[in-house]
Design a protein around this motif. Structure first.
Motif, PDB file in Angstrom:
ATOM      1  N   UNK A 183       0.672  -1.295  -0.038  1.00 47.19           N
ATOM      2  CA  UNK A 183      -0.017  -0.057   0.110  1.00 47.19           C
ATOM      3  C   UNK A 183       0.767   1.281  -0.022  1.00 47.19           C
ATOM      4  N   UNK A 184       0.268   2.288  -1.007  1.00 50.71           N
ATOM      5  CA  UNK A 184       1.122   3.261  -1.150  1.00 50.71           C
ATOM      6  C   UNK A 184       1.247   4.436   0.241  1.00 50.71           C
ATOM      7  N   UNK A 185       0.151   4.292   0.975  1.00 55.66           N
ATOM      8  CA  UNK A 185      -0.025   5.251   2.293  1.00 55.66           C
ATOM      9  C   UNK A 185      -0.224   4.435   3.516  1.00 55.66           C
TER      10      UNK A 185
ATOM     11  N   UNK B 129      -2.203   5.304   5.806  1.00 57.73           N
ATOM     12  CA  UNK B 129      -3.613   5.647   6.102  1.00 57.73           C
ATOM     13  C   UNK B 129      -4.558   5.093   5.130  1.00 57.73           C
ATOM     14  N   UNK B 130      -5.193   5.621   3.851  1.00 54.30           N
ATOM     15  CA  UNK B 130      -6.339   5.088   3.178  1.00 54.30           C
ATOM     16  C   UNK B 130      -5.725   3.631   2.642  1.00 54.30           C
ATOM     17  N   UNK B 131      -4.805   3.699   1.791  1.00 52.07           N
ATOM     18  CA  UNK B 131      -4.410   2.253   1.067  1.00 52.07           C
ATOM     19  C   UNK B 131      -4.054   1.375   2.266  1.00 52.07           C
ATOM     20  N   UNK B 132      -3.243   1.812   3.194  1.00 52.75           N
ATOM     21  CA  UNK B 132      -2.710   0.887   4.274  1.00 52.75           C
ATOM     22  C   UNK B 132      -3.735   0.314   5.154  1.00 52.75           C
ATOM     23  N   UNK B 133      -5.019   1.078   5.313  1.00 55.60           N
ATOM     24  CA  UNK B 133      -6.094   0.616   6.050  1.00 55.60           C
ATOM     25  C   UNK B 133      -6.786  -0.327   5.076  1.00 55.60           C
ATOM     26  N   UNK B 134      -6.957  -0.351   3.788  1.00 55.89           N
ATOM     27  CA  UNK B 134      -7.643  -1.258   2.905  1.00 55.89           C
ATOM     28  C   UNK B 134      -6.733  -2.393   2.843  1.00 55.89           C
TER      29      UNK B 134
ATOM     30  N   UNK C  31       3.591  -1.593   3.960  1.00 50.60           N
ATOM     31  CA  UNK C  31       2.892  -0.180   3.755  1.00 50.60           C
ATOM     32  C   UNK C  31       3.896   0.731   3.781  1.00 50.60           C
ATOM     33  N   UNK C  32       3.686   1.733   3.072  1.00 51.32           N
ATOM     34  CA  UNK C  32       4.612   2.784   2.892  1.00 51.32           C
ATOM     35  C   UNK C  32       4.334   4.227   3.371  1.00 51.32           C
TER      36      UNK C  32
END
Length: 353
Positions: free
Chosen positions: A74-76, A78-83, A94-95
């Protein structure tokens, strides 16, 4: 043997994301499928993005099952990391893209972002800090630092080759950041307006596109420097190294900074950096040794430092040589992406075993 499969959650139009995915394909022989949110996180769109995020859970699960991914990244945080944490796929990497990824700090969604970031931190098997400043935030957030990999993706040194321009008789400056409010291009234009009033010849090249494109062109006319400023618009990334190699000064004045690939590219090509005095930049720049740090939103000080740097070519020459060596030793794309790809394979194999 079948290639290992990675589900990439992130904005695939971004240069950083492209570099990341291409590096994994090249140095890890991975097969990658990507998915991204369609709503940009700006202004009133942030609420729409939050609604889209809430609806995306089942979509991600469906893609993960259909693609039969061996890993999700995941690129972030927050949003993408959560998904990614909710995807059902293991392992998870995650990054963190910014100093915190919790931006803007005055957002009413800040507490919510903090909650989902902490959840992503907890569930991740590997957390990327592209630079030390990101790792500092992770420590403050009580992240298990044994999961953190502090390493930039790096720069393609065969593409971004070094050229010494310190003896060029003309001041040739370059800006390579998107034409967005947070990058403060107007401060840079006002600094160069000051240079013109002092009858200092220069050429300023501004690369990229964004919502301020027309406004900045109009400002250059109002400041009477339109004949010395070149707005290239968006260019092919393969054309960027040549323009950097022709420039003896690289200028970037954002209000916040994590790890800037643009700065690394300039350092690799031999363009002397003048950047905002921010924690993210202090990780790489020592004041008046290998670059210059300028306080935020101060066009007068920026103009003074531009003049100082151009009048001290011997300092710039030593600096750009040191910068190239630093990039070769610490931000070599071929070396760093191989390390990252190997770590992913290790995580996948550990899960399989």
């Amino acid at each position: 043997m079948q290639k290992k499969r990675i589900l990439f959650l992130g904005e695939t139009y971004r240069a950083d994301a492209i570099t990341w995915m291409n590096g994994l394909k090249e140095f890890g022989d991975f097969e990658i499928v990507s998915w991204e949110l369609q709503t940009r996180s700006t202004g009133v769109s942030r609420l729409k993005r939050l609604v889209e995020l809430a609806k995306s859970f089942l979509t991600i699960r469906s893609i993960a099952k259909k693609f039969n991914a061996d890993m999700v990244i995941a690129e972030r945080t927050t949003s993408y990391g959560f998904l990614a944490a909710l995807s059902g796929i293991k392992p998870i990497a995650i990054a963190q893209q910014g100093i915190t990824d919790l931006w803007p700090e005055n957002s009413p969604l800040y507490p919510f972002k903090k909650i989902i970031q902490n959840y992503a931190f907890k569930k991740a098997d590997l957390i990327h800090a592209w630079g030390p400043v990101m790792a500092e935030h992770m420590k403050k957030s009580d992240v298990n630092m044994s999961k953190v990999m502090i390493l930039p993706k790096g720069i393609n040194l065969s593409l971004f080759e070094y050229r010494d321009t310190t003896n060029e008789p003309k001041l040739r400056a370059i800006v390579t950041r998107s034409l967005l409010p947070e990058y403060k291009h107007e401060i840079i234009l006002r600094a160069f307006s000051s240079l013109k009033k002092q009858k200092i010849p220069f050429e300023l090249t501004i690369i990229g596109d964004g919502i301020l494109f027309e406004k900045l062109k109009l400002l250059s006319k109002e400041l009477n420097i339109e004949n010395q400023v070149i707005f290239t618009g968006r260019i092919n990334n393969n054309d960027l190294p040549k323009l950097l190699q022709q420039s003896n000064l690289y200028i970037s004045m954002p209000t916040t900074e994590g790890v800037s690939a643009s700065l690394f590219e300039a350092m690799a090509c031999g363009s002397f950096p003048i950047v905002t005095d921010l924690p993210g930049n202090r990780s790489w720049i020592n004041q008046k040794e290998n670059g210059i740090l300028v306080e935020s939103e101060n066009s007068k000080k920026l103009a003074e430092e531009i003049i100082w740097s151009f009048q001290n070519p011997e300092i710039r020459q030593k600096a750009v040589l040191e910068n190239r060596k630093f990039i070769e030793n610490n931000a070599n794309y071929a070396v760093n992406m191989k390390k990252i790809a190997d770590e992913y394979h290790k995580l996948i194999n550990t899960k399989s075993n």
